[in-house]
Design an enzyme around this catalytic site. Structure first.
Site, PDB file in Angstrom:
ATOM      1  CE  LYS A  55      -3.658  -2.521   2.456  1.00  0.00           C
ATOM      2  NZ  LYS A  55      -4.320  -2.795   3.734  1.00  0.00           N
ATOM      3  CD  GLN A  99      -3.149  -4.501   6.794  1.00  0.00           C
ATOM      4  OE1 GLN A  99      -3.310  -3.413   6.253  1.00  0.00           O
ATOM      5  NE2 GLN A  99      -3.533  -5.627   6.237  1.00  0.00           N
ATOM      6  CG  ASP A 122      -9.227   0.010   6.326  1.00  0.00           C
ATOM      7  OD1 ASP A 122      -9.147  -0.537   5.217  1.00  0.00           O
ATOM      8  OD2 ASP A 122      -8.423  -0.172   7.259  1.00  0.00           O
TER       9      ASP A 122
HETATM   10  N1  GUN Z   1      -6.512  -6.849   6.517  1.00  0.00           N
HETATM   11  C1  GUN Z   1      -6.970  -7.522   5.419  1.00  0.00           C
HETATM   12  N2  GUN Z   1      -7.631  -6.690   4.604  1.00  0.00           N
HETATM   13  C2  GUN Z   1      -7.613  -5.467   5.174  1.00  0.00           C
HETATM   14  C3  GUN Z   1      -8.140  -4.188   4.795  1.00  0.00           C
HETATM   15  O1  GUN Z   1      -8.784  -4.007   3.748  1.00  0.00           O
HETATM   16  N3  GUN Z   1      -7.892  -3.176   5.668  1.00  0.00           N
HETATM   17  C4  GUN Z   1      -7.200  -3.354   6.828  1.00  0.00           C
HETATM   18  N4  GUN Z   1      -7.038  -2.293   7.629  1.00  0.00           N
HETATM   19  N5  GUN Z   1      -6.719  -4.521   7.214  1.00  0.00           N
HETATM   20  C5  GUN Z   1      -6.919  -5.569   6.374  1.00  0.00           C
END
Ligand code: GUN
Length: 296
Positions: A55, A99, A122
């Site tokens: 990311k 995350q 998110d």
């Molecule tokens: N862990 C797996 N997918 C995601 C996501 O889309 N956002 C976050 N914050 N954690 C994740």
């Protein structure tokens, strides 16, 4: 190797989404605004490390400023909430992402509720989740569900009135995807069946799907006999499993037994290279939107 004609190329479609953001980023830059996206990672889960690095790399390629705070596995819930308070108040950050998964002693629902809804790129804050559920699509929509929708639209597939079967009721994918696709709205209007570990006769449900989305986190769960010939298969899960061909080594697999399902499916997302890049692209899109809205 010949590329099968029914593959949905998530990398190429994600690249299109990212390109479409460039004029918006140029307009922000002309106003002196650089979007900022801050990540918080707790502990050293190897998969989470890789995801956050990806990311960050995409953000850098677009000129989005980013920074990752890494807290130790033993960090207290209070210390994480205190960090989020600081990030909420810091005008340099338009988007905040914690995350998942978090260590077991930290209550995820408290953490996601502590992020300012207008920085919640998110889409996990209860206000954004609630807006999605009632069909107010003006909030932030979680990135993987939004990415799946965008992927299928850009691949030219329509599911108006079609039967979408989702495997997995998690808060990150299954539940928000069900909410998104069942809305009476353009790009939605599907009949949705949400299956989970308590579902009876699960293969029967799968075989009735026009679009089958596997987001349960069980390696290669979906087998060919569960797929109606011609159906669209979307593989969300990623698991690391022992590699039978190389002792001691591991490999990544999805929730779909790709080799046997691909000849049956009408369309299928590869994994990796399907949903994952779209999740990142939608995160960037949400971040650009957050920066636009917070600086308007
Ligand atoms: N862990 C797996 N997918 C995601 C996501 O889309 N956002 C976050 N914050 N954690 C994740």
């Amino acid at each position: 190797m010949k590329t099968p004609c029914n593959l949905i190329d998530g990398r190429a479609i994600a690249a299109q989404v990212l390109e479409s953001l460039r004029p918006r980023l140029d307009r922000l830059r002309a106003r002196g605004v650089q979007p900022g996206l801050v990540f918080v990672r707790v502990g050293e889960d190897p998969a989470s490390r890789v995801y956050v690095e990806r990311k960050e790399k995409t953000a850098a390629e677009l000129g989005i400023r980013s920074l990752t705070h890494v807290l130790p596995e033993s960090a207290s819930e209070e210390s994480l909430l205190a960090l989020l308070d600081r990030l909420n108040a810091d005008a340099a950050w338009h988007g905040i992402l914690v995350q998942a998964p978090l260590p077991r002693h930290i209550r995820a629902e408290r953490v996601y509720a502590a992020i300012r809804p207008d920085k919640d790129v998110d889409g996990f804050h209860p206000m954004n989740m609630g807006r999605l559920l009632i069909g107010d699509l003006g909030g932030f929509i979680p990135c993987t569900p939004a990415g799946i929708q965008e992927l299928l639209v850009r691949a030219g597939l329509s599911w108006e009135g079609a039967h979408v079967v989702i495997l997995g009721r998690g808060n990150i994918v299954g539940k928000p995807l069900a909410a998104l696709l069942c809305q009476k709205a353009p790009r939605a209007n599907a009949t949705v069946t949400l299956c989970h570990s308590g579902t009876r006769d699960l293969p029967e449900h799968c075989r009735r799907a026009d679009i089958l989305v596997a987001a349960l986190g069980v390696p290669e769960y979906v087998k060919a006999f569960m797929v109606r010939p011609g159906a669209v298969v979307v593989d969300v899960g990623v698991s690391r499993v022992p590699d039978p061909t190389r002792p001691g080594a591991t490999r990544l697999v999805g929730d779909v037994a790709f080799a046997e399902v691909q000849p049956v499916a009408g369309w299928i997302t590869p994994n990796p290279g399907g949903v994952g890049p779209m999740t990142i692209a939608m995160l960037m899109q949400n971040t650009v939107r957050a920066a636009e809205q917070l600086t308007a």
